[in-house]
Motif scaffolding. Sequence first.
Motif, PDB file in Angstrom:
ATOM      1  N   VAL A   1       0.834  -1.204   0.000  1.00  0.00           N
ATOM      2  CA  VAL A   1       0.000   0.000   0.000  1.00  0.00           C
ATOM      3  C   VAL A   1       0.865   1.250   0.000  1.00  0.00           C
ATOM      4  CG1 VAL A   1      -1.652   1.333   1.365  1.00  0.00           C
ATOM      5  CG2 VAL A   1      -1.979  -1.128   1.056  1.00  0.00           C
ATOM      6  N   VAL A   2       1.941   1.270   0.795  1.00  0.00           N
ATOM      7  CA  VAL A   2       2.853   2.425   0.840  1.00  0.00           C
ATOM      8  C   VAL A   2       3.487   2.656  -0.520  1.00  0.00           C
ATOM      9  CG1 VAL A   2       5.017   3.273   1.823  1.00  0.00           C
ATOM     10  CG2 VAL A   2       3.292   2.228   3.302  1.00  0.00           C
ATOM     11  N   ALA A   3       3.950   1.557  -1.185  1.00  0.00           N
ATOM     12  CA  ALA A   3       4.588   1.707  -2.489  1.00  0.00           C
ATOM     13  C   ALA A   3       3.608   2.243  -3.531  1.00  0.00           C
ATOM     14  CB  ALA A   3       5.161   0.360  -2.930  1.00  0.00           C
ATOM     15  N   VAL A   4       2.361   1.764  -3.481  1.00  0.00           N
ATOM     16  CA  VAL A   4       1.377   2.229  -4.453  1.00  0.00           C
ATOM     17  C   VAL A   4       1.008   3.690  -4.187  1.00  0.00           C
ATOM     18  CG1 VAL A   4      -0.999   1.914  -5.250  1.00  0.00           C
ATOM     19  CG2 VAL A   4       0.482  -0.062  -4.937  1.00  0.00           C
ATOM     20  N   LEU A   5       0.850   4.053  -2.907  1.00  0.00           N
ATOM     21  CA  LEU A   5       0.546   5.449  -2.575  1.00  0.00           C
ATOM     22  C   LEU A   5       1.692   6.367  -2.986  1.00  0.00           C
ATOM     23  CD1 LEU A   5      -1.144   5.125   0.935  1.00  0.00           C
ATOM     24  CD2 LEU A   5      -2.218   5.738  -1.241  1.00  0.00           C
ATOM     25  N   ARG A   6       2.918   5.895  -2.793  1.00  0.00           N
ATOM     26  CA  ARG A   6       4.073   6.708  -3.178  1.00  0.00           C
ATOM     27  C   ARG A   6       4.051   6.998  -4.669  1.00  0.00           C
ATOM     28  NH1 ARG A   6       8.354   3.279  -2.073  1.00  0.00           N
ATOM     29  NH2 ARG A   6       8.422   3.944   0.109  1.00  0.00           N
ATOM     30  N   ASP A   7       3.673   6.005  -5.463  1.00  0.00           N
ATOM     31  CA  ASP A   7       3.602   6.226  -6.902  1.00  0.00           C
ATOM     32  C   ASP A   7       2.411   7.113  -7.261  1.00  0.00           C
ATOM     33  OD1 ASP A   7       4.450   5.322  -9.737  1.00  0.00           O
ATOM     34  OD2 ASP A   7       2.299   4.855  -9.686  1.00  0.00           O
ATOM     35  N   GLY A   8       1.282   6.932  -6.562  1.00  0.00           N
ATOM     36  CA  GLY A   8       0.100   7.728  -6.898  1.00  0.00           C
ATOM     37  C   GLY A   8       0.197   9.176  -6.487  1.00  0.00           C
ATOM     38  N   LEU A   9       1.059   9.498  -5.495  1.00  0.00           N
ATOM     39  CA  LEU A   9       1.184  10.882  -5.036  1.00  0.00           C
ATOM     40  C   LEU A   9       2.162  11.706  -5.865  1.00  0.00           C
ATOM     41  CD1 LEU A   9       1.152  10.312  -1.172  1.00  0.00           C
ATOM     42  CD2 LEU A   9      -0.709  11.140  -2.636  1.00  0.00           C
ATOM     43  N   ARG A  10       2.909  11.049  -6.742  1.00  0.00           N
ATOM     44  CA  ARG A  10       3.814  11.809  -7.608  1.00  0.00           C
ATOM     45  C   ARG A  10       3.014  12.481  -8.721  1.00  0.00           C
ATOM     46  NH1 ARG A  10       7.635   7.275  -7.013  1.00  0.00           N
ATOM     47  NH2 ARG A  10       6.749   6.368  -8.934  1.00  0.00           N
ATOM     48  N   PRO A  11       3.604  13.496  -9.365  1.00  0.00           N
ATOM     49  CA  PRO A  11       2.931  14.098 -10.518  1.00  0.00           C
ATOM     50  C   PRO A  11       2.639  13.047 -11.576  1.00  0.00           C
ATOM     51  CG  PRO A  11       4.753  15.490  -9.803  1.00  0.00           C
ATOM     52  CD  PRO A  11       4.853  14.220  -9.006  1.00  0.00           C
ATOM     53  N   ALA A  12       1.604  13.290 -12.349  1.00  0.00           N
ATOM     54  CA  ALA A  12       1.122  12.285 -13.291  1.00  0.00           C
ATOM     55  C   ALA A  12       2.195  11.866 -14.276  1.00  0.00           C
ATOM     56  CB  ALA A  12      -0.109  12.811 -14.034  1.00  0.00           C
ATOM     57  N   GLN A  13       3.042  12.845 -14.731  1.00  0.00           N
ATOM     58  CA  GLN A  13       4.053  12.480 -15.718  1.00  0.00           C
ATOM     59  C   GLN A  13       5.157  11.594 -15.156  1.00  0.00           C
ATOM     60  OE1 GLN A  13       3.294  15.473 -14.671  1.00  0.00           O
ATOM     61  NE2 GLN A  13       5.075  16.818 -14.336  1.00  0.00           N
ATOM     62  N   PHE A  14       5.219  11.486 -13.796  1.00  0.00           N
ATOM     63  CA  PHE A  14       6.249  10.642 -13.168  1.00  0.00           C
ATOM     64  C   PHE A  14       5.651   9.401 -12.485  1.00  0.00           C
ATOM     65  CE2 PHE A  14       7.968  15.061 -12.860  1.00  0.00           C
ATOM     66  CZ  PHE A  14       8.940  14.911 -13.831  1.00  0.00           C
ATOM     67  N   GLN A  15       4.408   9.096 -12.819  1.00  0.00           N
ATOM     68  CA  GLN A  15       3.777   7.904 -12.251  1.00  0.00           C
ATOM     69  C   GLN A  15       3.972   6.704 -13.187  1.00  0.00           C
ATOM     70  OE1 GLN A  15      -0.328   8.638 -11.389  1.00  0.00           O
ATOM     71  NE2 GLN A  15       0.101  10.327  -9.953  1.00  0.00           N
ATOM     72  N   VAL A  16       4.030   5.533 -12.594  1.00  0.00           N
ATOM     73  CA  VAL A  16       4.195   4.316 -13.386  1.00  0.00           C
ATOM     74  C   VAL A  16       2.927   4.025 -14.182  1.00  0.00           C
ATOM     75  CG1 VAL A  16       4.662   1.822 -13.288  1.00  0.00           C
ATOM     76  CG2 VAL A  16       5.832   3.385 -11.710  1.00  0.00           C
ATOM     77  N   PHE A  17       1.769   4.202 -13.529  1.00  0.00           N
ATOM     78  CA  PHE A  17       0.490   3.926 -14.178  1.00  0.00           C
ATOM     79  C   PHE A  17      -0.232   5.254 -14.393  1.00  0.00           C
ATOM     80  CE2 PHE A  17       1.478   0.289 -11.458  1.00  0.00           C
ATOM     81  CZ  PHE A  17       1.540  -0.725 -12.402  1.00  0.00           C
ATOM     82  N   THR A  18      -0.451   5.602 -15.663  1.00  0.00           N
ATOM     83  CA  THR A  18      -1.181   6.818 -16.014  1.00  0.00           C
ATOM     84  C   THR A  18      -2.081   6.539 -17.205  1.00  0.00           C
ATOM     85  OG1 THR A  18       0.643   7.537 -17.444  1.00  0.00           O
ATOM     86  CG2 THR A  18       0.599   8.390 -15.168  1.00  0.00           C
ATOM     87  N   ALA A  19      -3.036   7.431 -17.423  1.00  0.00           N
ATOM     88  CA  ALA A  19      -3.903   7.372 -18.605  1.00  0.00           C
ATOM     89  C   ALA A  19      -3.484   8.495 -19.531  1.00  0.00           C
ATOM     90  CB  ALA A  19      -5.359   7.521 -18.199  1.00  0.00           C
ATOM     91  N   LYS A  20      -3.065   8.131 -20.757  1.00  0.00           N
ATOM     92  CA  LYS A  20      -2.540   9.124 -21.679  1.00  0.00           C
ATOM     93  C   LYS A  20      -3.215   8.985 -23.030  1.00  0.00           C
ATOM     94  CE  LYS A  20       1.772  10.902 -23.637  1.00  0.00           C
ATOM     95  NZ  LYS A  20       3.235  10.717 -23.709  1.00  0.00           N
ATOM     96  N   VAL A  21      -3.750  10.096 -23.484  1.00  0.00           N
ATOM     97  CA  VAL A  21      -4.356  10.162 -24.808  1.00  0.00           C
ATOM     98  C   VAL A  21      -3.396  10.913 -25.719  1.00  0.00           C
ATOM     99  CG1 VAL A  21      -6.370  10.906 -26.150  1.00  0.00           C
ATOM    100  CG2 VAL A  21      -6.635  10.181 -23.755  1.00  0.00           C
ATOM    101  N   ALA A  22      -3.342  10.535 -26.981  1.00  0.00           N
ATOM    102  CA  ALA A  22      -2.393  11.137 -27.925  1.00  0.00           C
ATOM    103  C   ALA A  22      -2.571  12.655 -27.972  1.00  0.00           C
ATOM    104  CB  ALA A  22      -2.600  10.535 -29.322  1.00  0.00           C
ATOM    105  N   GLY A  23      -1.447  13.360 -27.794  1.00  0.00           N
ATOM    106  CA  GLY A  23      -1.450  14.815 -27.858  1.00  0.00           C
ATOM    107  C   GLY A  23      -1.871  15.493 -26.580  1.00  0.00           C
TER     108      GLY A  23
END
Length: 445
Positions: free
Chosen positions: A151-173
């Motif tokens: 849970v700590v590792a996942v929260l650590r990733d989720g609290l970073r800015p979106a461009q530095f997260q492992v899991f993000t939703a990205k649409v072209a452009g």
Amino acid sequence: MSRSPTQLPPHQPHLRPSAPARPVTSASASAPVRPWAARLRRAGPGAVTVILVTTSLLCSLAALAYESNARGTQGAAAAWVTTGMIAAFGVSALVIVRHRYPVALTVVACAFALVFPADTFAALVGLSCVVATRSRRKAVVATVAVSVVTVVAVLRDGLRPAQFQVFTAKVAGEVPQPLSWWFYALLVVMVLAFAVGVGVFRRTSVDLDHLREQSSRSARTTADLQSELTRQEERDLIAREVHDTLAHRLALVSLHSGALEMAARDHPELQGFAHEVQANAHRSLEDLRGLIGVLRDPGSRRSAGSGVPATVTLEDLSELLNASRKAGSQMVATVMINDSASASAPLTHAAYRVVQEALTNIHKHAPTSPIDVDLTASAAAGVRVLVTNALSPGSCQAIPGAGAGIAGIHERVRLLGGRSWIGPHDGRFVVDVWLPWHSVDSAST
């Protein structure tokens, strides 16, 4: 009267020591194994270990790389991330010993994921091994610890800015967008459930293997007991039949011979023959009672060693030989016995029965033939029995009888580890037997 014992026929190999029999394995006992399948089974555990170590290292390096991009590549943060990358190699290497030290792997991997912004893949591997091989209490503690760290590792990733997260939703452009909280919750539940599920599956497989092994042992034990019970029932049936038939007839023989002895008072020779018949009938009844006791109590047979418990000794041979002489046999006997007090009961019984059976065969098939009996017994040389008689013309080719007596001699000798040769040689029928010495102390142990 003494004489040199007849030498063994040189062309007969029966008395040569034979090598121990080797177990014969049937080619059809096990299915053929293909070479590639065998190599795959041997390489399987090693391949799984390589995959787990590599995945653990890549996941930790990826998590540390994202953290490094978010914090920058200079200063204390950079040194901290670099140290974590170096430590990731050591933690990933611990996956190799996951089966031997699962608790240690779980503790180290959890501490590593808390101190450094690393992934918890190694901790999840350790959790799976703890659940599979350790007690329930340790499995629960490890599950709680790994859950908190995950849970700590996942929260650590989720609290970073979106461009530095492992899991993000990205649409072209467009700019990457963070995922919803329920995705991270589902991710935590899935990875924990998978790790615990693999551990439970492995534990269940091992438990099932143990149950199958125990069931197989129980089935074999049950089959052995059923077979022993069946054999005991057959022995009881044989004992009843022998007692009801042979014992009755032998009692009648004894009764009639006693009456004949009383009626032949005026004929000493006939009275002597009747007395011998009655004495042999009494001895036969005693032997019959012993045989019935063995059939009904096989434990006594096993406790005494090979063969039935002895009721006769080597000292009884003189009576046996005298009985044959009184029956009209022409016999030359040489008996030399040393250390008879230390001879075991199965050995003395077997030696007596060999001589008895050899004389019985001669009385049946060559009653008028002269008999030569040589018996030497000592602790150093063992027991050597040599009984020979001249063959009448034509008897070498076809000696009447079922051969059960000869088979019985071979079986007695085999059970005691001796050697035997029986058959015609140079115009005589030869029974040549050697038995190793079995002392009372060795038989009891």
